[in-house]
Enzyme design. Sequence first.
Site, short mmCIF file in Angstrom:
data_model
loop_
_atom_site.label_atom_id
_atom_site.label_comp_id
_atom_site.label_asym_id
_atom_site.label_seq_id
_atom_site.Cartn_x
_atom_site.Cartn_y
_atom_site.Cartn_z
N LYS A 241 45.38 31.76 33.24
CA LYS A 241 45.44 31.65 34.70
C LYS A 241 45.38 30.21 35.20
CE LYS A 241 43.81 36.19 35.98
NZ LYS A 241 44.84 36.94 36.50
N LYS B 269 52.59 40.56 30.98
CA LYS B 269 51.84 41.70 31.49
C LYS B 269 52.21 41.98 32.96
CE LYS B 269 47.54 41.62 33.07
NZ LYS B 269 46.20 42.02 33.47
N LYS C 254 48.86 41.75 39.13
CA LYS C 254 48.82 41.63 40.60
C LYS C 254 49.17 40.22 41.04
CE LYS C 254 44.68 44.22 40.89
NZ LYS C 254 43.86 43.21 40.21
N1 AQP Z 1 49.51 45.60 32.87
C1 AQP Z 1 48.42 46.31 32.63
N2 AQP Z 1 48.43 47.30 31.71
C2 AQP Z 1 47.32 48.04 31.46
N3 AQP Z 1 46.14 47.85 32.10
C3 AQP Z 1 46.10 46.89 33.03
N4 AQP Z 1 45.12 46.44 33.84
C4 AQP Z 1 45.57 45.44 34.61
N5 AQP Z 1 46.85 45.18 34.31
C5 AQP Z 1 47.21 46.07 33.35
C6 AQP Z 1 43.77 46.99 33.85
O1 AQP Z 1 43.45 47.33 35.19
C7 AQP Z 1 42.05 47.12 35.37
C8 AQP Z 1 41.82 46.37 36.63
O2 AQP Z 1 42.34 45.10 36.49
P1 AQP Z 1 41.76 43.92 37.33
O3 AQP Z 1 42.09 44.16 38.74
O4 AQP Z 1 40.31 43.77 37.09
O5 AQP Z 1 42.40 42.60 36.82
P2 AQP Z 1 43.42 42.24 35.73
O6 AQP Z 1 43.18 42.87 34.43
O7 AQP Z 1 43.44 40.76 35.67
O8 AQP Z 1 44.70 42.85 36.39
P3 AQP Z 1 45.84 42.12 37.11
O9 AQP Z 1 46.67 43.13 37.81
O10 AQP Z 1 46.57 41.25 36.14
O11 AQP Z 1 45.14 41.25 38.23
P4 AQP Z 1 45.18 39.70 38.47
O12 AQP Z 1 46.60 39.32 38.44
O13 AQP Z 1 44.53 39.50 39.78
O14 AQP Z 1 44.40 39.06 37.36
C9 AQP Z 1 41.51 46.42 34.13
O15 AQP Z 1 40.84 47.34 33.30
C10 AQP Z 1 42.75 45.93 33.47
O16 AQP Z 1 42.59 45.79 32.09
#
Ligand code: AQP
Length: 329
Positions: free
Chosen positions: A112, A195, A198
């Site tokens: 990040k 991946k 968000k």
């Molecule tokens: N692409 C993915 N495939 C499977 N699981 C996923 N998760 C996120 N992206 C995927 C799982 O969703 C849960 C919540 O995620 P989070 O909001 O805590 O943050 P994250 O993992 O960092 O998800 P994002 O969407 O990529 O958010 P940003 O971009 O803000 O960092 C977690 O259990 C995660 O594993």
Amino acid sequence: MAKNYLTGIKPTGKLHLGNYIGVLKNIKKIQEEGNCIFFIADLHALTLPIEPETLKQNSIDIACFYLAAGLDYNKSILFLQSQVSEHAELNAILQNYLYMGELSRMTQFKDKTAKTNNNSIGVGIFTYPILMACDILLYNCNVVPVGEDQVQHVELTRTLATRFNNRYGETFVIPTAQVNKVGKRIMSLSDPTKKMSKSDPKGDIFLKDDLKTIRKKIMSAVTDLGDEVIYDPINKPGISNLLTIYASLKDISVEEACNHFKDCHRYGDFKKEVADVVCEEIGKLQERYNFILENKEYLKALEIGKNKAKLLANKTLKRVKKKVGFIDE
Ligand code: AQP
């Protein structure tokens, strides 16, 4: 004895299919297996710049999607992290028991901040895994269902809890990460080597996209030049990702999904079938989401949840304060 489960989602952006397959889809199942705590990680959302109104709306959305996915707030706990101040308080204590080197090795931090200059990176994104550890340890969690990207943070939580227990005696339950067999990492539809995320939303299927848009996104997902529907993440990452999505939503293994499509030699036909399955599932989810949002059911769920969470969290915090030598109030 029933196990304690904990799951959080950061309101950093619009929820996508990866969040659904990684977390939301499993709510009903884990709710049957143990005591479940679900929260909206709004403190974590401040680690990257976000507008106050967006943060608020994203938080409401997550609460509604949790409920739409089957969270029963009479049985499980749903709360906003910022409303349970014990998270921040435990964070202030436990940050002293992890080392800079350990945090520097976290791949999510490296990913990040790779393209950012050190002068514009908030300290919160570096210390994020400490707060995540507090989220888990406050509730004596045994199991933390996560996508693959979060496993390293749960490992660090184990290190921290063990270190603290060794120094002060049995205090924390040591948690275990639980990763889905299928769908542990859903990839972007426009770049299947990345991946679905968000904060990098190109190639995301959002849970609030209308069904026509979802279908269009799947039909134009990046694939390859061949015509075989086989699972080969290295050479066919796009097809493999769509197979994973199909298998997850159908609750079958990837092998079974491959077998289903073994005679299909037109990517268009394959994608249409994947789109049908996604639209059916997300369509039903959206109907429930709309009902919950209109009726403001999430407000009641969050109020009940906050009170239950506070009771549990406060008990752990008191125990920790005593162990480190703070004088009882
Ligand atoms: N692409 C993915 N495939 C499977 N699981 C996923 N998760 C996120 N992206 C995927 C799982 O969703 C849960 C919540 O995620 P989070 O909001 O805590 O943050 P994250 O993992 O960092 O998800 P994002 O969407 O990529 O958010 P940003 O971009 O803000 O960092 C977690 O259990 C995660 O594993």
